[in-house]
Design an enzyme around this catalytic site. Sequence first.
Site, PDB file in Angstrom:
ATOM      1  N   GLY A  69       0.768  -1.179  -0.126  1.00 28.87           N
ATOM      2  CA  GLY A  69       0.043   0.098   0.006  1.00 28.87           C
ATOM      3  C   GLY A  69       0.995   1.099  -0.006  1.00 28.87           C
ATOM      4  N   THR A  70       1.966   0.928   0.898  1.00 29.37           N
ATOM      5  CA  THR A  70       2.889   2.383   0.694  1.00 29.37           C
ATOM      6  C   THR A  70       3.400   2.656  -0.565  1.00 29.37           C
ATOM      7  OG1 THR A  70       3.456   1.891   3.059  1.00 29.37           O
ATOM      8  CG2 THR A  70       5.099   3.019   1.810  1.00 29.37           C
ATOM      9  N   GLN A 177      -7.502   1.740   5.165  1.00 36.53           N
ATOM     10  CA  GLN A 177      -8.320   1.092   6.509  1.00 36.53           C
ATOM     11  C   GLN A 177      -9.766   0.877   6.252  1.00 36.53           C
ATOM     12  OE1 GLN A 177      -7.444   0.395   9.306  1.00 36.53           O
ATOM     13  NE2 GLN A 177      -5.401   0.715   9.213  1.00 36.53           N
ATOM     14  N   SER A 194      -4.160  -1.649   0.776  1.00 37.72           N
ATOM     15  CA  SER A 194      -3.223  -2.449   0.907  1.00 37.72           C
ATOM     16  C   SER A 194      -3.988  -3.675   1.482  1.00 37.72           C
ATOM     17  CB  SER A 194      -2.263  -1.868   2.130  1.00 37.72           C
ATOM     18  OG  SER A 194      -1.137  -2.846   2.400  1.00 37.72           O
ATOM     19  N   ALA A 195      -3.654  -4.946   0.883  1.00 45.44           N
ATOM     20  CA  ALA A 195      -4.309  -6.068   1.183  1.00 45.44           C
ATOM     21  C   ALA A 195      -4.183  -6.867   2.581  1.00 45.44           C
ATOM     22  CB  ALA A 195      -3.625  -7.457   0.304  1.00 45.44           C
ATOM     23  N   CYS A 320       5.226   7.670  24.537  1.00 47.54           N
ATOM     24  CA  CYS A 320       6.009   6.917  25.369  1.00 47.54           C
ATOM     25  C   CYS A 320       6.255   5.644  24.727  1.00 47.54           C
ATOM     26  CB  CYS A 320       5.302   6.645  26.525  1.00 47.54           C
ATOM     27  SG  CYS A 320       4.596   8.179  27.415  1.00 47.54           S
TER      28      CYS A 320
END
Length: 459
Positions: A69-70, A177, A194-195, A320
């Site tokens: 996906g990126t 998403q 993205s799969a 954090c």
Amino acid sequence: MPYFDSASAAPLHPVARQALQASLDEGWADPARLYREGRRARLLLDAAREAAAEAVGCRADELVFTPSGTHAVHAGVAGVLAGRRRVGDHLVVSAVEHSSVLHAAEVHAGRGGSVTEVPVDRFGAVAPAGYADVLGASTALACLQSANHEVGTVQPVADVAEVCREAGVPLLVDAAQSLGWGPVEGAWSVLAASAHKWGGPPGVGLLAVRKGVRFSPQGPADERESGRSPGFVNLPAIVAAAASLRAVRAEAEAEAARLRILVDRIRRRVVRLVPDVEVVGHPDARLPHLVTFSCLYVDGETLLHELDRAGFSVNSGSSCTSSTLTPSHVLRAMGVLSEGNVRVSLPLGTPAQEVNAFLEVLPGAVAGVREQLGVPAAPEVLPEAESLELDALGLRCPQPVIELARAIGRVPVGGTVTVVSDDEVARLDIPAWCGMRGHAYLGESPRPAGVAYSVRRLV
């Protein structure tokens, strides 16, 4: 062990596993070749592309498969910017885009392009007017995610797409998403997904570019995937990705209704079971399986470790939990509490018993972390001065807020406490603490070392 991090990677769907195993035997050859094995592989690739295009809502010849996906996002952004370079070099993104979009924007800015970020409200949503205000004659591309990966807020893509259409600007949508839950509405121009977000295998992305969008693939020329994604395709994984997308879509309506009930249960009960908690994200316009909340006086990394020890896998946007000691860019853009942040994203099929068990474990885990950090339990102290200044330099989230909580009773109602901190998170969490505890945040001012944050006691 309950796995509650499907927003990062969903477990492999059974249909994906079956399709992957079957296509390993049939889809190993080069689909560009004309002999029998190549033709068989080509049929599998064409069928997978048709299925994926149907789910996306585009033509099959508008969609290509990418290694992730990126990769799809980067190829989409670079391709449209290059294709429309004569229009201008202005790129518009929302402030809460996935890091893949923001990294592409950084590269564009580093090469001399201009980038404008559209702000979001406290729920993490953009306003279509925010895009209308910044689109101009030199705008080459606008980007907007369909739903946020950290807080689940669904964006008004259709309305923003209409704003972009009127301005003559293509809109790229990161649908990673949301695509498993349904198609992206509106007249978008480019879409990436993205799969592994919907239960397909990792290593498969989708890039759809509508006909008529000026697009110039970057990098060396390649004859595969319309020249938009070079290299030999991972055909078995692609077949499994398309099959699982079709399968999850068939289940989506019923499963969304079931998971939304479980997420609503978490949203309601976490604020009753755990003191000083802020549930973030839009209460209604949100993904059905995802909820995020932040806990005052809690070290996010320690809390995640405690929940992991109790058998629950969750994620966090808290500073954090990162080596940068800065809060998630999404939480920062929203201006919400970031310390002790927990993201729960339920996979398909999550039983109610696992959610109930999580809610039983969570209060004790939060209380244990707070006890480790020495959080005061509403100490009864007498005011000792009209104003105090606390040196919190070198203290990291959530300690500056803990020091503030300890000191607020040392000034009378109307008195002020100033916290000097060099922790970037304080800029978010001190105002959030004021809102949750009923005090007034007066603002910040620079100091030779760090920043001074001033608070007036109101109760």
